[in-house]
Write a protein that holds these residues in place. Structure first.
Motif, PDB file in Angstrom:
ATOM      1  N   TYR A   1       8.364  -6.265   3.283  1.00 15.64           N
ATOM      2  CA  TYR A   1       7.186  -5.892   2.507  1.00 15.64           C
ATOM      3  C   TYR A   1       7.439  -6.222   1.045  1.00 15.64           C
ATOM      4  O   TYR A   1       8.515  -5.951   0.516  1.00 15.64           O
ATOM      5  CB  TYR A   1       6.880  -4.401   2.678  1.00 15.64           C
ATOM      6  CG  TYR A   1       6.520  -4.064   4.103  1.00 15.64           C
ATOM      7  CD1 TYR A   1       5.211  -4.188   4.567  1.00 15.64           C
ATOM      8  CD2 TYR A   1       7.492  -3.664   5.012  1.00 15.64           C
ATOM      9  CE1 TYR A   1       4.885  -3.916   5.885  1.00 15.64           C
ATOM     10  CE2 TYR A   1       7.170  -3.381   6.335  1.00 15.64           C
ATOM     11  CZ  TYR A   1       5.870  -3.507   6.760  1.00 15.64           C
ATOM     12  OH  TYR A   1       5.545  -3.245   8.073  1.00 15.64           O
TER      13      TYR A   1
ATOM     14  N   LEU B   1       2.661  -7.639   3.726  1.00 14.02           N
ATOM     15  CA  LEU B   1       3.566  -7.743   4.861  1.00 14.02           C
ATOM     16  C   LEU B   1       3.988  -9.199   4.973  1.00 14.02           C
ATOM     17  O   LEU B   1       3.151 -10.101   4.964  1.00 14.02           O
ATOM     18  CB  LEU B   1       2.850  -7.307   6.147  1.00 14.02           C
ATOM     19  CG  LEU B   1       3.485  -7.710   7.479  1.00 14.02           C
ATOM     20  CD1 LEU B   1       4.824  -7.030   7.686  1.00 14.02           C
ATOM     21  CD2 LEU B   1       2.544  -7.375   8.628  1.00 14.02           C
TER      22      LEU B   1
ATOM     23  N   ILE C   1       1.709   5.878   1.583  1.00 14.66           N
ATOM     24  CA  ILE C   1       2.270   4.713   2.262  1.00 14.66           C
ATOM     25  C   ILE C   1       3.726   5.027   2.599  1.00 14.66           C
ATOM     26  O   ILE C   1       4.492   5.449   1.726  1.00 14.66           O
ATOM     27  CB  ILE C   1       2.201   3.447   1.391  1.00 14.66           C
ATOM     28  CG1 ILE C   1       0.756   3.089   1.068  1.00 14.66           C
ATOM     29  CG2 ILE C   1       2.890   2.277   2.078  1.00 14.66           C
ATOM     30  CD1 ILE C   1       0.607   1.914   0.106  1.00 14.66           C
TER      31      ILE C   1
ATOM     32  N   ARG D   1       5.986 -11.712   7.449  1.00 19.54           N
ATOM     33  CA  ARG D   1       6.399 -11.743   8.847  1.00 19.54           C
ATOM     34  C   ARG D   1       6.844 -13.149   9.218  1.00 19.54           C
ATOM     35  O   ARG D   1       6.178 -14.116   8.868  1.00 19.54           O
ATOM     36  CB  ARG D   1       5.220 -11.299   9.700  1.00 19.54           C
ATOM     37  CG  ARG D   1       5.525 -11.133  11.154  1.00 19.54           C
ATOM     38  CD  ARG D   1       4.450 -10.382  11.852  1.00 19.54           C
ATOM     39  NE  ARG D   1       3.220 -11.158  11.919  1.00 19.54           N
ATOM     40  CZ  ARG D   1       2.118 -10.729  12.484  1.00 19.54           C
ATOM     41  NH1 ARG D   1       2.074  -9.523  13.023  1.00 19.54           N
ATOM     42  NH2 ARG D   1       1.041 -11.475  12.518  1.00 19.54           N
TER      43      ARG D   1
ATOM     44  N   CYS E   1       4.238   1.389   7.435  1.00 21.88           N
ATOM     45  CA  CYS E   1       4.788   0.023   7.369  1.00 21.88           C
ATOM     46  C   CYS E   1       6.161   0.033   8.031  1.00 21.88           C
ATOM     47  O   CYS E   1       7.175   0.267   7.369  1.00 21.88           O
ATOM     48  CB  CYS E   1       4.882  -0.440   5.925  1.00 21.88           C
ATOM     49  SG  CYS E   1       3.301  -0.546   5.059  1.00 21.88           S
TER      50      CYS E   1
ATOM     51  N   ILE F   1      -1.684  -5.724   2.934  1.00 22.09           N
ATOM     52  CA  ILE F   1      -1.772  -4.413   3.579  1.00 22.09           C
ATOM     53  C   ILE F   1      -2.673  -3.482   2.765  1.00 22.09           C
ATOM     54  O   ILE F   1      -3.502  -2.769   3.300  1.00 22.09           O
ATOM     55  CB  ILE F   1      -0.367  -3.766   3.700  1.00 22.09           C
ATOM     56  CG1 ILE F   1       0.560  -4.632   4.541  1.00 22.09           C
ATOM     57  CG2 ILE F   1      -0.442  -2.358   4.249  1.00 22.09           C
ATOM     58  CD1 ILE F   1       0.198  -4.727   5.983  1.00 22.09           C
TER      59      ILE F   1
ATOM     60  N   ILE G   1      -0.882   4.904   5.597  1.00 20.93           N
ATOM     61  CA  ILE G   1      -0.453   3.566   5.991  1.00 20.93           C
ATOM     62  C   ILE G   1       1.014   3.628   6.373  1.00 20.93           C
ATOM     63  O   ILE G   1       1.852   4.073   5.588  1.00 20.93           O
ATOM     64  CB  ILE G   1      -0.650   2.561   4.835  1.00 20.93           C
ATOM     65  CG1 ILE G   1      -2.120   2.461   4.427  1.00 20.93           C
ATOM     66  CG2 ILE G   1      -0.117   1.177   5.230  1.00 20.93           C
ATOM     67  CD1 ILE G   1      -2.373   1.650   3.174  1.00 20.93           C
TER      68      ILE G   1
ATOM     69  N   PHE H   1       7.162   3.307   4.227  1.00 17.74           N
ATOM     70  CA  PHE H   1       7.936   2.161   4.679  1.00 17.74           C
ATOM     71  C   PHE H   1       9.088   2.745   5.483  1.00 17.74           C
ATOM     72  O   PHE H   1      10.024   3.307   4.922  1.00 17.74           O
ATOM     73  CB  PHE H   1       8.440   1.342   3.486  1.00 17.74           C
ATOM     74  CG  PHE H   1       7.324   0.816   2.619  1.00 17.74           C
ATOM     75  CD1 PHE H   1       6.703  -0.386   2.920  1.00 17.74           C
ATOM     76  CD2 PHE H   1       6.888   1.543   1.512  1.00 17.74           C
ATOM     77  CE1 PHE H   1       5.665  -0.865   2.126  1.00 17.74           C
ATOM     78  CE2 PHE H   1       5.854   1.075   0.709  1.00 17.74           C
ATOM     79  CZ  PHE H   1       5.238  -0.130   1.021  1.00 17.74           C
TER      80      PHE H   1
END
Length: 184
Positions: free
Chosen positions: A22, A12, A139, A14, A181, A6, A179, A141
């Motif tokens: 993360y 990330l 960032i 997945r 997340c 990222i 960003i 989250f």
């Protein structure tokens, strides 16, 4: 499991069926949410909320890494006792109660080398949901509190609230993250 870079030191993770997780590959190795089984070193796992998909591999990862686990103070009991808040009936696998080492609250700071994560209480999806924001890096989250634009997580599960989700959305939008997340 798919791993996508990222930004510098942020990945990330997945997989099919789990939430997004993360990995912060810094001085302190931090995993945000345990929706995937991950074989790199982890010092701290932070759970954004107690739903089964965010704690799917928590017990296994804690045991494998002998690491600490933290979550919002209002989610601690749900994870340690696997209460109805965890939505166990939807889990694709058996889950195990897991001891929580840290109960985070609004304003707590989690440091790891280049990262300084501010804990934000972001109720709505669950009453104890938290998000993490690094102000310098911009960032965020957000777990299932915010997915971008006006999209928030469901509030029709135990302890969810439409009213709180709307307040949380306004709070998180003000941060203007560079960003985002999210949890899915």
């Amino acid at each position: 499991m798919e791993q996508i870079k990222i930004s510098e030191k942020v990945y990330l993770l997945r997989s099919e069926g789990g939430c997004f997780s993360y990995y912060l590959d810094d001085k302190k190795k931090i995993l945000i949410d345990a929706g995937v089984f991950f074989k790199k070193p982890v010092d701290l796992i932070i759970i954004t909320h107690c739903h089964f998909d965010h704690i799917l591999f928590l017990s296994e990862l804690k045991n494998l890494n002998n690491c600490k686990v933290g979550c919002g103070v209002k989610e601690k009991e749900a994870i340690e006792k696997l209460t109805e808040k965890t939505l166990l009936e939807y889990s694709p696998k058996d889950l195990f109660p897991t001891k929580i080492d840290y109960g985070f609250k609004e304003g707590d700071i989690i440091k790891s080398g280049d990262f300084e994560l501010q804990v934000l209480e972001t109720p709505g999806h669950t009453d104890g949901s938290i998000s993490l924001f690094d102000e310098k890096k911009k960032i965020l989250f957000s777990g299932d509190a915010w997915f971008g634009k006006d999209v928030v997580g469901r509030w029709d599960f135990p302890s969810g609230s439409e009213k709180e989700s709307k307040k949380t959305l306004a709070k998180l939008r003000k941060l203007k993250p560079r960003i985002l997340c999210p949890g899915h």
